[in-house]
Scaffold this active site. Structure first.
Site, PDB file in Angstrom:
ATOM      1  N   THR A  38     -13.526  60.281 -70.254  1.00 43.09           N
ATOM      2  CA  THR A  38     -13.763  61.432 -69.383  1.00 43.09           C
ATOM      3  C   THR A  38     -15.244  61.731 -69.486  1.00 43.09           C
ATOM      4  O   THR A  38     -15.903  61.228 -70.387  1.00 43.09           O
ATOM      5  CB  THR A  38     -12.922  62.641 -69.886  1.00 43.09           C
ATOM      6  OG1 THR A  38     -11.547  62.391 -69.638  1.00 43.09           O
ATOM      7  CG2 THR A  38     -13.286  63.936 -69.234  1.00 43.09           C
ATOM      8  N   ARG A  58      -0.068  61.279 -61.572  1.00 41.58           N
ATOM      9  CA  ARG A  58      -0.224  61.907 -62.884  1.00 41.58           C
ATOM     10  C   ARG A  58      -1.506  62.769 -62.909  1.00 41.58           C
ATOM     11  O   ARG A  58      -2.558  62.342 -62.460  1.00 41.58           O
ATOM     12  CB  ARG A  58      -0.313  60.822 -63.952  1.00 41.58           C
ATOM     13  CG  ARG A  58      -0.500  61.348 -65.382  1.00 41.58           C
ATOM     14  CD  ARG A  58      -1.950  61.373 -65.789  1.00 41.58           C
ATOM     15  NE  ARG A  58      -2.124  61.635 -67.210  1.00 41.58           N
ATOM     16  CZ  ARG A  58      -3.314  61.811 -67.791  1.00 41.58           C
ATOM     17  NH1 ARG A  58      -4.413  61.746 -67.082  1.00 41.58           N
ATOM     18  NH2 ARG A  58      -3.398  62.056 -69.077  1.00 41.58           N
ATOM     19  N   VAL A  59      -1.381  63.967 -63.434  1.00 45.66           N
ATOM     20  CA  VAL A  59      -2.543  64.842 -63.588  1.00 45.66           C
ATOM     21  C   VAL A  59      -2.758  65.089 -65.071  1.00 45.66           C
ATOM     22  O   VAL A  59      -1.806  65.386 -65.801  1.00 45.66           O
ATOM     23  CB  VAL A  59      -2.319  66.180 -62.842  1.00 45.66           C
ATOM     24  CG1 VAL A  59      -3.442  67.159 -63.145  1.00 45.66           C
ATOM     25  CG2 VAL A  59      -2.226  65.937 -61.333  1.00 45.66           C
ATOM     26  N   GLY A  60      -3.991  64.940 -65.521  1.00 45.35           N
ATOM     27  CA  GLY A  60      -4.306  65.131 -66.939  1.00 45.35           C
ATOM     28  C   GLY A  60      -4.759  66.545 -67.240  1.00 45.35           C
ATOM     29  O   GLY A  60      -4.555  67.475 -66.445  1.00 45.35           O
ATOM     30  N   ASP A  61      -5.391  66.709 -68.394  1.00 44.64           N
ATOM     31  CA  ASP A  61      -5.824  68.037 -68.838  1.00 44.64           C
ATOM     32  C   ASP A  61      -7.111  68.504 -68.177  1.00 44.64           C
ATOM     33  O   ASP A  61      -7.356  69.702 -68.057  1.00 44.64           O
ATOM     34  CB  ASP A  61      -6.014  68.031 -70.356  1.00 44.64           C
ATOM     35  CG  ASP A  61      -7.061  67.003 -70.795  1.00 44.64           C
ATOM     36  OD1 ASP A  61      -7.061  65.870 -70.250  1.00 44.64           O
ATOM     37  OD2 ASP A  61      -7.883  67.321 -71.669  1.00 44.64           O
ATOM     38  N   THR A 119     -11.751  65.757 -74.200  1.00 40.03           N
ATOM     39  CA  THR A 119     -11.453  64.371 -73.830  1.00 40.03           C
ATOM     40  C   THR A 119     -10.404  63.836 -74.787  1.00 40.03           C
ATOM     41  O   THR A 119     -10.356  64.238 -75.951  1.00 40.03           O
ATOM     42  CB  THR A 119     -12.711  63.489 -73.850  1.00 40.03           C
ATOM     43  OG1 THR A 119     -12.306  62.119 -73.679  1.00 40.03           O
ATOM     44  CG2 THR A 119     -13.497  63.605 -75.148  1.00 40.03           C
ATOM     45  N   GLY A 120      -9.580  62.940 -74.281  1.00 41.42           N
ATOM     46  CA  GLY A 120      -8.517  62.391 -75.106  1.00 41.42           C
ATOM     47  C   GLY A 120      -7.246  62.282 -74.285  1.00 41.42           C
ATOM     48  O   GLY A 120      -7.270  62.519 -73.078  1.00 41.42           O
ATOM     49  N   GLY A 169      -4.637  63.317 -72.364  1.00 40.43           N
ATOM     50  CA  GLY A 169      -4.554  64.636 -71.748  1.00 40.43           C
ATOM     51  C   GLY A 169      -3.247  65.375 -71.978  1.00 40.43           C
ATOM     52  O   GLY A 169      -3.233  66.600 -72.093  1.00 40.43           O
TER      53      GLY A 169
HETATM   54  N1  ASP Z   1      -8.370  63.598 -70.911  1.00 39.23           N
HETATM   55  C1  ASP Z   1      -8.336  62.581 -69.909  1.00 39.23           C
HETATM   56  C2  ASP Z   1      -6.986  62.579 -69.248  1.00 39.23           C
HETATM   57  O1  ASP Z   1      -5.988  62.654 -69.933  1.00 39.23           O
HETATM   58  C3  ASP Z   1      -8.631  61.205 -70.387  1.00 39.23           C
HETATM   59  C4  ASP Z   1      -9.635  61.082 -71.501  1.00 39.23           C
HETATM   60  O2  ASP Z   1     -10.432  61.973 -71.743  1.00 39.23           O
HETATM   61  O3  ASP Z   1      -9.649  60.035 -72.192  1.00 39.23           O
HETATM   62  O4  ASP Z   1      -6.926  62.447 -68.049  1.00 39.23           O
END
Ligand code: ASP
Length: 324
Positions: free
Chosen positions: A180, A208-211, A230-231, A233
């Site tokens: 991200t 799909r929707v992330g954080d 980031t991570g 989500g």
């Molecule tokens: N947080 C992001 C998501 O889940 C992906 C990421 O930061 O690695 O969409």
């Protein structure tokens, strides 16, 4: 004595309020040895350019929002990070993008999710905040809105990179990777802003929707605190991570570092990993992560740096605290 006090008072009153910016380029895909030295150098240079872009706005007295957005646009246009150009592929082999912005003034926020073809999703998120009655627009409705706002679109080739294509091929068998980009900024007027943009997780289901675009999960700004996450989500959504982090700081009196580590512990307990960038009211940053690396940079009263990995692994750098 009086004279000394007067001089001290003069000094204090003439000291300008702090400005600061921190950026990240994701925790998902920066493990030592994954990129070649050339690509690592380019990623660092792009992080520096993002810091410069945000800093130029802040130093000229501009808003935290303008600074955070300027920094994120640079990272979206870089092929080295999973946002805009260089975004990961979903399971349908497409780039579906999420982004959000928030500023501490009036808790204003805007976001887009699952959009295709928008060159800089963070600009569309900002347009939702400033030009619509809504906070979050998704899919084709968000794309139509962005078009009406005159926001630039790009062909699929713009977003495509060989590295993400390979990750897509591998992801059919393996765990998904992500990444991200994000920025948090503090301006001279004490306003905070956060901006986050992502292609999400490789091989995610279409839709799909992330954080990142969920206000309070991956993106949050309030007086005294701004966060971009980031991570994986799903874990950051389930822990309402970004807002909870700021609550810990502003209500519990925890430091940015303590609060960020507490949330990372919650995420880890559920089986997730990732990282945060956080700014506090002094303009100091915490940038902790639980992955092997997180592309990140900071400029403010606490100094300046750009890093990709945990510090002991960072070449040319004295080992520092991991989050710094
Ligand atoms: N947080 C992001 C998501 O889940 C992906 C990421 O930061 O690695 O969409």
């Amino acid at each position: 004595m009086l004279k000394l006090l007067a001089i001290a008072a003069m000094f204090l009153s003439s000291a300008e309020p702090p400005i600061a910016i921190a950026v990240h380029g994701g925790a998902g895909s920066f493990a030592p040895g994954v990129l070649g030295p050339e690509e690592e150098a380019e990623a660092r240079a792009d992080l520096r350019r993002a810091l410069d872009a945000g800093w130029a706005v802040l130093a000229a007295g501009g808003s935290a929002l303008d600074a955070a957005v300027a920094a994120v646009v640079v990272l979206e246009d870089s092929p080295h990070f999973n946002a805009g150009r260089g975004a990961v592929y979903n399971a349908a082999g497409e780039h579906e993008l999420d982004a959000a912005v928030m500023e501490s003034e009036q808790a204003r926020a805007g976001a887009v999710a699952a959009v295709k073809g928008i060159r800089n999703p963070v600009l569309a998120a900002r347009a939702v905040m400033e030009q619509s009655r809504h906070v979050l627009l998704v899919g084709s409705g968000a794309e139509a809105f962005a078009r009406r706002q005159g926001i630039a679109f790009a062909d699929p080739e713009w977003f495509a990179t060989e590295r993400r294509r390979r990750a897509f091929e591998q992801a059919r068998e393996q765990a998904a990777s992500g990444g991200t980009v994000g920025a948090v900024a503090l301006d001279r007027h004490g306003r905070f802003a956060a901006a986050t943009s992502t292609g999400g997780m490789t091989y995610k289901l279409p839709g799909r929707v992330g954080d990142a675009p969920l206000i309070g999960a991956g993106t949050w700004a309030e007086p005294g605190c701004a966060v971009s996450a980031t991570g994986a989500g799903e874990y950051f959504i389930r822990t309402a991570a970004a807002r909870t982090l700021c609550l810990r700081m502003n209500w519990r009196g925890e430091s940015a570092e303590e609060a960020a580590r507490a949330l990372l512990a919650e995420v880890s307990a559920l089986g997730g990993e990732g990282g945060f960038i956080v700014l506090d009211r002094r303009g100091d940053a915490a940038l902790p992560f639980t992955t092997a690396g997180m592309a990140r940079g900071y400029r403010g009263p606490g100094g300046e740096f750009v890093r990709l990995f945990a510090d002991p692994l960072e070449e040319n750098g004295a080992p520092l605290h991991q989050s710094r």
